[in-house]
Design an enzyme around this catalytic site. Structure first.
Site, short mmCIF file in Angstrom:
data_model
loop_
_atom_site.label_atom_id
_atom_site.label_comp_id
_atom_site.label_asym_id
_atom_site.label_seq_id
_atom_site.Cartn_x
_atom_site.Cartn_y
_atom_site.Cartn_z
N TYR A 1 0.80 -1.11 -0.15
CA TYR A 1 0.11 -0.08 0.16
C TYR A 1 0.89 1.32 0.10
CZ TYR A 1 -3.84 2.99 1.47
OH TYR A 1 -5.13 3.88 1.60
N LYS B 1 -1.62 -1.46 -4.04
CA LYS B 1 -2.73 -0.39 -3.79
C LYS B 1 -1.87 0.88 -4.11
CE LYS B 1 -6.44 1.54 -1.11
NZ LYS B 1 -7.28 1.47 0.34
#
Length: 305
Positions: free
Chosen positions: A140, A168
């Site tokens: 992320y 992400k």
């Protein structure tokens, strides 16, 4: 190497809120009902205990219980990705192992925040977690919150690890993203709802969306339109989301607050947010409801309750 990465958890993922009772306790029944709705309305996967799920204020035991409850509710209809990221490598490894035991299919691991480690330490952090668990990892990258970017060169090195499979992406750097897409098989999911179509068009895998808590079918329809060769319709559907996305993600309120406010207004499982977050005020809720009503009035592809 293909231009479209095989999405390891499907294309359409929702960063699910964590429902609480009126007393602020974990609402597992509500979580199961919300998860079932999201999957029924087109979500391929659910990301639990991300920041939208208020992970900084839920206990390790609550995180594990949430994974178990949602996995029971959706079965093999959707992938369960557990958010386990912390600023402590040892604690993150512990959470990874607990999520694996609880039945998660994958792990979402944010860059260590606040301490701003150098890139070699960031790389070592992610490798330690990938080595500790048998589950695939989604890295992320959200430097605006963590204070530290996963630099493209670091991402290129990490892509060689067999269990680091996806990203992400909230870095707001399409050039850097394309550099990594061009040289790896990492599946890139946008975490920025306004970039759903843009990321998909340059070879991304799909999205991990907060706004999808309330309009899961509509967001999926953007990808579906693009896949069937109708980019004009994909653009129209993306543009319909702009007013609601702006209110939910760029109004000065966290997405967890706005998502819970609108879900509650629609009679769906939500509950209060935990301190230090505060609930949305009446004006904010009224604006969210109006934007939702406007979107649904202009599209027959929006999921309803």
């Amino acid at each position: 190497m293909t231009s479209r990465r095989t999405p390891p958890f499907g294309r359409a993922l929702c960063a699910m809120i964590t429902p609480f009772t009126d007393e602020g306790l974990l609402d597992l029944d509500g979580a199961q009902r919300l998860a079932d709705r999201l999957v029924s309305e087109g979500c391929d996967g659910l990301v639990l205990s991300g920041t939208t799920g208020e992970s900084p204020t839920t206990t390790d035991a609550e995180k594990s219980a949430l994974v178990r409850a949602v996995a029971d509710a959706v079965g093999d209809r959707a992938a369960i990705v557990a958010g386990i990221g912390t600023a402590d490598t040892r604690h993150t490894v512990e959470l990874a192992l607990e999520a694996e035991k609880a039945g998660a299919d994958g792990l979402l691991v944010v860059t260590p925040y606040y301490s701003r480690p150098p890139q070699d330490a960031v790389e070592a952090h992610f490798r330690a977690i990938a080595d500790a668990s048998g589950l695939p990892l989604v890295l992320y990258d959200i430097p605006g919150r963590t204070g530290t970017r996963i630099e493209p060169e670091t991402m290129l090195r990490l892509a060689g690890h067999p269990r680091i499979v996806a990203v992400k992406d909230c870095a707001y750097d399409l050039l850097g993203t394309q550099k990594v897409l061009a040289r790896t098989e990492l599946a890139y999911y946008t975490g920025c709802d306004e970039y759903v179509l843009a990321m998909y068009a340059i070879g991304g895998a799909g999205y991990i969306s907060t706004v999808a808590n309330v309009i899961p079918r509509h967001f999926r329809s953007i990808l579906d339109a693009f896949d069937r060769g109708d980019p004009d319709e994909a653009v129209r559907l993306q543009q319909l989301t702009i007013p609601l996305t702006e209110l939910m993600m760029a109004s000065g309120l966290p997405g967890s607050v706005t998502a819970k406010a609108l879900l509650g207004a629609l009679g769906l499982p939500s509950g209060p947010v935990r301190a230090p977050l505060r609930p949305a005020g009446r004006d904010a809720v009224d604006g969210l409801r109006a934007a939702y009503a406007e979107l649904t009035a202009h599209s027959d592809m929006v999921g309803t309750s």
